[in-house]
Design an enzyme around this catalytic site. Structure first.
Site, mmCIF file in Angstrom:
data_model
loop_
_atom_site.group_PDB
_atom_site.id
_atom_site.type_symbol
_atom_site.label_atom_id
_atom_site.label_comp_id
_atom_site.label_asym_id
_atom_site.label_seq_id
_atom_site.Cartn_x
_atom_site.Cartn_y
_atom_site.Cartn_z
ATOM 1 N N LYS A 108 0.861 -1.358 0.052
ATOM 2 C CA LYS A 108 -0.046 0.148 -0.084
ATOM 3 C C LYS A 108 0.864 1.243 0.052
ATOM 4 O O LYS A 108 0.334 2.407 -0.563
ATOM 5 C CB LYS A 108 -1.091 -0.014 1.220
ATOM 6 C CG LYS A 108 -1.920 -1.068 0.986
ATOM 7 C CD LYS A 108 -3.185 -0.728 2.127
ATOM 8 C CE LYS A 108 -4.025 -1.732 2.186
ATOM 9 N NZ LYS A 108 -4.975 -1.786 3.387
ATOM 10 N N LYS B 264 -6.482 -11.308 -7.045
ATOM 11 C CA LYS B 264 -7.533 -11.652 -6.318
ATOM 12 C C LYS B 264 -8.585 -10.285 -6.515
ATOM 13 O O LYS B 264 -8.431 -9.081 -7.075
ATOM 14 C CB LYS B 264 -7.103 -11.108 -4.741
ATOM 15 C CG LYS B 264 -7.870 -11.674 -3.859
ATOM 16 C CD LYS B 264 -7.297 -11.697 -2.327
ATOM 17 C CE LYS B 264 -8.338 -10.372 -1.721
ATOM 18 N NZ LYS B 264 -8.083 -10.228 -0.256
ATOM 19 N N LYS C 19 -11.646 -4.434 -3.959
ATOM 20 C CA LYS C 19 -12.059 -2.985 -4.125
ATOM 21 C C LYS C 19 -11.381 -1.873 -4.587
ATOM 22 O O LYS C 19 -11.597 -0.924 -5.092
ATOM 23 C CB LYS C 19 -12.616 -2.747 -2.727
ATOM 24 C CG LYS C 19 -13.912 -3.493 -2.045
ATOM 25 C CD LYS C 19 -14.291 -3.006 -0.816
ATOM 26 C CE LYS C 19 -13.597 -3.699 0.390
ATOM 27 N NZ LYS C 19 -14.063 -3.574 1.655
#
Ligand code: TRP
Length: 336
Positions: free
Chosen positions: A113, A199, A202
């Site tokens: 991230k 994966k 979102k």
């Protein structure tokens, strides 16, 4: 008394999708009779990346309504909002002071991230797993059902508990209970519609990469029509050269409620043109009842608020005594 406890949560960022449902919520529903379940919306985690205050609360309510619409039963489960229970924030501070910086810097999700955030990496992103440890340890659960990607955060949680017990507990009398992870078996790992090796997420910039639980039928049909496939004829599971094929067949088998063997047999000779309409129909049929219940629940805001108010009370009844136990172990004392 008696039933073992589980705790888990989802961040209310973006739309919940099939990955959240098949990988998390559906498992919670499956096990809820056997456990005392604490399920929450991780809205404090949601601000570790830039967020919009105008949608934060609404998204949190939406996720609560989706938990209920997917079949979470308030007779076995407590649904609550993380930010409503201030013990989460308070225990996070205490844990941060006990956690070596290098443990946090080693977290894979932080590193990934942080790269995405570039220059603007907030300290919240680094401390994200400390907050998660507080979420978990406050409720002293027996098991924490999460996906494979959260395994490292659970190990960190256990390490923090062990360290606290070692430094501030006494032999045979630990301050905190050390929970066990409950990592889902394969099959529940839902991959992106546009890349079968990634994966479903979102945070993928393309909405075409996922089927959201609230997508209307025409959107579902469009996404499946456009999803990535391959030029081979005949459909099969478990061919490493065909990750999309494995993912779509797996989703189909779960959503149509058919065994893997039955689907392998049914689709063996099919082309994509034949499979996609079947898959579309199964998806729409599986999500329809969830969407209907969701809209009913959202139409009754008083009900939803009462669920969350009660959830907060039930959560605090467990969390606050744990926080006090930790504070006492660290040497704090407060006259009542
Ligand atoms: N980090 C988890 C995720 O991204 C969400 C989460 C926050 C969580 N706190 C938790 C999951 C506590 C389980 C227990 O999926």
């Amino acid at each position: 008394m008696g039933k073992p406890r589980v705790l888990s949560g989802i961040q209310p960022t973006g739309e919940l999708h099939l990955g959240n449902y098949l990988g998390a919520i559906r498992n919670w529903v499956e096990i809820q009779q056997a456990y005392d379940s604490f399920l929450f919306m991780a809205d404090l985690h949601a601000i570790t990346v830039p967020h919009d205050p105008k949608t934060l609360a609404a998204n949190t309510y939406k996720v609560a309504a989706l938990y209920l619409a997917c079949g979470i039963d308030l007779n076995c489960a407590t649904i609550f909002v993380q930010s409503h229970v201030s013990a989460h924030s308070e225990l996070t501070w205490l844990f941060m002071c006990l956690t070596p910086l290098n443990w946090l810097e080693a977290m894979v999700q932080f590193k990934e991230k942080a790269i995405r955030q570039g220059e603007n990496v907030g300290a919240g992103l680094l401390n994200y797993p400390v907050l998660q440890a507080a979420d978990i340890l406050l409720y002293e659960p027996d098991k924490v059902p999460v996906g494979e990607d959260q395994k490292q955060h659970l190990e960190l949680t256990r390490d923090i508990a062990d360290r606290l017990n070692f430094q501030f507990g006494s032999e045979g009398n630990p301050v905190l209970k050390v929970p066990e992870p409950m990592i889902r078996k394969e099959g529940a790992r839902v991959m992106s519609l546009t890349d079968g090796t990634k994966k479903m997420s979102k945070s993928d910039p393309s909405d075409l990469s996922r089927i959201n639980l609230l997508d209307p039928p025409d959107v579902i049909a469009k996404k499946i029509k456009r999803c990535k496939t391959d030029p081979m004829r005949g459909l099969e599971f478990d061919n490493p050269e065909r990750p999309e094929c494995n993912n779509l067949l797996t989703l189909y088998s779960i959503l149509a409620n058919k065994t893997k063997d039955a689907v392998a047999e049914e689709c063996r000779e099919m082309g994509w043109g034949q499979f996609k309409p079947l898959f579309t129909e199964a998806t729409i049929a599986a999500l329809g009842p969830i969407q209907d219940r969701y809209h009913e629940i959202m139409a009754n805001k008083d009900y939803l608020e009462s669920v969350l108010r009660q959830g907060r009370e039930q959560a605090e009844a467990i969390a606050n005594p744990t926080l006090h136990k930790v504070k006492a172990a660290l040497g704090y004392s407060m006259p009542l």
